[in-house]
Design a protein around this motif. Sequence first.
Motif, mmCIF file in Angstrom:
data_model
loop_
_atom_site.group_PDB
_atom_site.id
_atom_site.type_symbol
_atom_site.label_atom_id
_atom_site.label_comp_id
_atom_site.label_asym_id
_atom_site.label_seq_id
_atom_site.Cartn_x
_atom_site.Cartn_y
_atom_site.Cartn_z
ATOM 1 N N UNK A 590 14.126 -3.228 2.018
ATOM 2 C CA UNK A 590 13.059 -4.238 1.983
ATOM 3 C C UNK A 590 13.500 -5.483 2.756
ATOM 4 N N UNK A 591 14.781 -5.842 2.636
ATOM 5 C CA UNK A 591 15.300 -6.960 3.413
ATOM 6 C C UNK A 591 15.199 -6.690 4.906
ATOM 7 N N UNK A 592 15.436 -5.432 5.319
ATOM 8 C CA UNK A 592 15.334 -5.064 6.727
ATOM 9 C C UNK A 592 13.893 -5.152 7.210
ATOM 10 N N UNK A 593 12.929 -4.722 6.358
ATOM 11 C CA UNK A 593 11.510 -4.822 6.720
ATOM 12 C C UNK A 593 11.153 -6.281 7.013
ATOM 13 N N UNK A 594 11.665 -7.184 6.198
ATOM 14 C CA UNK A 594 11.357 -8.605 6.351
ATOM 15 C C UNK A 594 12.021 -9.190 7.596
ATOM 16 N N UNK A 595 13.227 -8.746 7.902
ATOM 17 C CA UNK A 595 13.994 -9.397 8.967
ATOM 18 C C UNK A 595 13.763 -8.803 10.354
ATOM 19 N N UNK A 596 13.212 -7.573 10.416
ATOM 20 C CA UNK A 596 13.041 -6.947 11.730
ATOM 21 C C UNK A 596 12.049 -7.736 12.583
ATOM 22 N N UNK A 597 12.356 -7.834 13.867
ATOM 23 C CA UNK A 597 11.501 -8.606 14.768
ATOM 24 C C UNK A 597 10.519 -7.724 15.530
ATOM 25 N N UNK A 598 10.707 -6.402 15.420
ATOM 26 C CA UNK A 598 9.828 -5.483 16.150
ATOM 27 C C UNK A 598 8.704 -5.020 15.230
ATOM 28 N N UNK A 599 7.464 -5.346 15.602
ATOM 29 C CA UNK A 599 6.310 -5.018 14.767
ATOM 30 C C UNK A 599 6.185 -3.506 14.541
ATOM 31 N N UNK A 600 6.421 -2.754 15.622
ATOM 32 C CA UNK A 600 6.270 -1.299 15.532
ATOM 33 C C UNK A 600 7.282 -0.710 14.545
ATOM 34 N N UNK A 601 8.540 -1.188 14.629
ATOM 35 C CA UNK A 601 9.558 -0.694 13.703
ATOM 36 C C UNK A 601 9.231 -1.102 12.272
ATOM 37 N N UNK A 602 8.745 -2.327 12.131
ATOM 38 C CA UNK A 602 8.378 -2.826 10.799
ATOM 39 C C UNK A 602 7.302 -1.945 10.164
ATOM 40 N N UNK A 603 6.284 -1.620 10.952
ATOM 41 C CA UNK A 603 5.198 -0.767 10.452
ATOM 42 C C UNK A 603 5.712 0.626 10.098
ATOM 43 N N UNK A 604 6.672 1.139 10.962
ATOM 44 C CA UNK A 604 7.207 2.472 10.694
ATOM 45 C C UNK A 604 8.024 2.485 9.393
ATOM 46 N N UNK A 605 8.810 1.444 9.165
ATOM 47 C CA UNK A 605 9.593 1.361 7.936
ATOM 48 C C UNK A 605 8.689 1.275 6.692
ATOM 49 N N UNK A 606 7.635 0.493 6.818
ATOM 50 C CA UNK A 606 6.704 0.354 5.696
ATOM 51 C C UNK A 606 6.003 1.687 5.421
ATOM 52 N N UNK A 607 5.505 2.336 6.493
ATOM 53 C CA UNK A 607 4.796 3.612 6.339
ATOM 54 C C UNK A 607 5.705 4.669 5.721
ATOM 55 N N UNK A 608 6.954 4.728 6.222
ATOM 56 C CA UNK A 608 7.887 5.734 5.718
ATOM 57 C C UNK A 608 8.225 5.476 4.247
ATOM 58 N N UNK A 609 8.466 4.235 3.911
ATOM 59 C CA UNK A 609 8.818 3.890 2.518
ATOM 60 C C UNK A 609 7.647 4.137 1.579
ATOM 61 N N UNK A 610 6.445 3.766 2.021
ATOM 62 C CA UNK A 610 5.256 3.983 1.204
ATOM 63 C C UNK A 610 5.001 5.477 0.991
ATOM 64 N N UNK A 611 5.153 6.258 2.076
ATOM 65 C CA UNK A 611 4.911 7.702 1.954
ATOM 66 C C UNK A 611 5.945 8.373 1.054
ATOM 67 N N UNK A 612 7.172 7.901 1.099
ATOM 68 C CA UNK A 612 8.185 8.439 0.189
ATOM 69 C C UNK A 612 7.810 8.154 -1.268
ATOM 70 N N UNK A 613 7.314 6.936 -1.510
ATOM 71 C CA UNK A 613 6.877 6.575 -2.866
ATOM 72 C C UNK A 613 5.669 7.409 -3.285
ATOM 73 N N UNK A 614 4.734 7.616 -2.342
ATOM 74 C CA UNK A 614 3.560 8.448 -2.642
ATOM 75 C C UNK A 614 3.963 9.889 -2.911
ATOM 76 N N UNK A 615 4.960 10.352 -2.151
ATOM 77 C CA UNK A 615 5.438 11.720 -2.321
ATOM 78 C C UNK A 615 5.986 11.921 -3.734
#
Length: 637
Positions: A590-615
């Motif tokens: 979560x700290x990495x999601x907040x600190x990353x400067x690349x929007x695309x990477x940020x979205x990918x981290x959020x999507x991956x983490x959310x999908x893991x939680x949904x799974x």
Amino acid sequence: MTKGNINVSVENIFPLIKKFLYSDHEIFLRELISNATDATLKLKHLTNIGEAKVEYGNPKIEVKIDKEGKKLHIIDQGIGMTAEEVEKYINQIAFSGAEEFLDKYKDAGKDSGIIGHFGLGFYSAFMVAEKVEIVTKSYLEDTEGARWTCDGSPEFTLEADAKTERGTEIILHIADDSLEFLEESKIRELLTKYNKFMPIPIKFGTKEVNDPDHTPETKKDKDGKETTEPQKKITVDNIINNPNPAWTKLPTELEDKDYNSFYRELYPMQFEEPLFHIHLNVDYPFNLTGILYFPKMTGDLNIQKDKIQLYQNQVFVTDNVEGIVPEFLTMLRGVIDSPDIPLNVSRSYLQADGNVKKISSYITRKVADKLKSLFNENREDFEKKWNDIKIVIEYGMLSEDKFFEKADAFALYPTVDGKYYTYQELFDKIKGNQTDKDGKLVILYASNEDAQHSYTEAAKAKGYEVLLLDSPIISHLMQKMESTKENITFARVDADHIDNLIKKDDTKISKLSEEQQTELETILKEAIPSEKFMVQLEAMDSDASPFIITQPEFMRRMKEMQATGGGGMFGMGNMPEMYNLVVNTNSELVGEILSTKTKKKQERLISQSLDLARLSQGLLKGKELSEFIKRSYEMIK
């Protein structure tokens, strides 16, 4: 010969009986065989006390069909009647309630259901017969036989008859609109349905059986080849009933094999053995005998009921015992027999009858006592059977307060690890560790061990016990437990993250500042659909999952209760599923999601983490699951 009119002032009484009194024409046979049984048992009583100077012998009731003559015969070897008694009992007493019946029920239609209520059982014969004859001879010495004939009008004839043997023969001249009652298959069906356990043997035709006194000989011919002669057959009476069923005996006279044998007799198409039985036997303040069986149960609330058969003195009445047996026990099987339950009454009469209410309470208490006894005698066996019987016990705890009170002694609460606790054992086990900061005991549970596995493991890591409660009515039962037991609450392990489910005094501090948390919340709300998830930031252990999806206990339970009928809040059953997304602010990811400067990477981290939680909640399916798998492969290239 005497001619006369039956003692009734209402013209056309027979058409009215046929139209209004009986809701089901087929019960005429039950009524007539019941009368024959009564006559036979009266003779047995009189011989036992020495008032009848005749041999009782081994009397039977015989039912014969004369298809060519369009006649049906019911013959008994009972007490019989003199001509004077025929005049009294058939022409006078049997019709004494006719006018009362007409006044009260002529507008009630066929569902009035008061067969025999006014002593008219014999006259049910006229539902299927255009003429009825009674040929009878009393057991008394120096009396002659009598023949009574009536063609369905108030007129009758009564004359002497040459009958020499005691007993009564009823001859029904079957009407053209009832010829089905001349079919052997139909009469056998009715005898099996209504008279299967009558206390007097009922003969219906004959059958061939092996001669018990003949043992086929085996001989050798001249070539040494063995041949066995055919088994000799003999013709015997075909007795269609069992006059001494298991429930008429004392429990001390029966073994488990006898109970299981009787179960198969009741339910020939049921191949599984019952789990256990309860033998009912009480003679005060009412008479009741019976045997109830616990079959293997499923979690389906729509399982077939109406498997308990109600008898009155071994005469079948109905297999709809609602109002007599507590509702939660209608899922059981077996037999209840009570002379205190009227043979022919309406449902509303039964529900208002004081004896019936006492019987229902007695059965509830007896079942609870038996379950307690089984639990105490062999707890290990009881635990093995718990999943097969829990739906009945939980339903009883919900619907009957007295049963609820008694169930503390045997109702079990299994854990995901296969342990079983009574409520008191569970309370003693978890009160030290699962009491929150406000003094409330939190009972954790899973409803699906596989789907909620990660949540269960998180709870177990803190030393918490997690129950496995998966029956369809468990939400209702938890609601009742919470309102009855003092200072407890149930919480499903995925209702929140574990630290929130059982809040302790030691509140964790977030690694993120308030400004960082506000920024993180903004990022997440932009990336995550608000109509599906409520984002909730929480400070948890750093090694806890970064994203956890939870479903609020109250909303989910209300929906479940409404879905299984009763309870819940109006309209909640139609509301969409709502989930919380708990984000661990102390997680490195979560700290990495907040600190990353690349929007695309940020979205990918959020999507991956959310999908893991949904799974982990079983919420990732179809196209979204396929995309998640594809994206996961790309990330590890």
